[in-house]
Design a protein around this motif. Sequence first.
Motif, PDB file in Angstrom:
ATOM      1  N   GLY A  55       0.561   1.240   4.733  1.00 41.43           N
ATOM      2  CA  GLY A  55      -0.194   2.417   4.347  1.00 41.43           C
ATOM      3  C   GLY A  55       0.137   3.592   5.247  1.00 41.43           C
ATOM      4  N   LEU A  64     -10.285   2.844  -0.120  1.00 40.36           N
ATOM      5  CA  LEU A  64      -9.735   1.540  -0.471  1.00 40.36           C
ATOM      6  C   LEU A  64     -10.713   0.854  -1.409  1.00 40.36           C
ATOM      7  CD1 LEU A  64      -8.399   0.453   3.032  1.00 40.36           C
ATOM      8  CD2 LEU A  64      -7.259   1.774   1.240  1.00 40.36           C
ATOM      9  N   MET A  71       0.805  -1.212   0.000  1.00 41.52           N
ATOM     10  CA  MET A  71       0.000   0.000   0.000  1.00 41.52           C
ATOM     11  C   MET A  71       0.843   1.269   0.000  1.00 41.52           C
ATOM     12  SD  MET A  71      -3.296   0.977   2.344  1.00 41.52           S
ATOM     13  CE  MET A  71      -3.892  -0.683   2.287  1.00 41.52           C
TER      14      MET A  71
END
Length: 186
Positions: free
Chosen positions: A152, A97, A75
């Motif tokens: 992320g 997402l 990510m």
Amino acid sequence: MVLAAGSGSRFGGGKLLASWGAGLLLEGALAAAFAAPVRSVTVVIGADAEAVAAAARSFDPRVLVVHAPDHAEGMGASLRAGIASLPPDAAGAFVFLGDMPRVPTAILRRMAEALAGGAAAAAPVFEGRRGNPVLLSRALFPDLLALTGDAGARGVLQALGGRLALVESPDDGVLFDVDRPGDLNR
């Protein structure tokens, strides 16, 4: 931006193009992104790039498509590609997402208001659990461009402490994601 670059390995591949409701799984995230108070919607692609790009453009031809060449890293690579593609005057970025099709759009304006009120970022919560999407201010872009791996923006958000505005969600759509085929029936 909608992160849609993953391979969906736990799903068995092709996750974002799986049937969801009357359309595709990706379309749920796209619908939420287009409902947000934004100037444009960018989809970051990687695995299944051509098919995901075609599905996104079919949903709405205004979508901007950005390829994350190093998407297999995780990510972090998708976020870097998406953030790098934003116009220089972008005040912030919503990050949706692609495998979260049930985001309640009612929270999006409240998240934007939190950022306009001085928060560095905003995230939804439901029953005490932080969910997605997140809204990140331009001040965080340098940190996002330095991300690596698959975590992320989690670490960036955790470091904000009280500068992260938490917005109560009306339902659990901010927590619901699809990882495996059986999740489509939940």
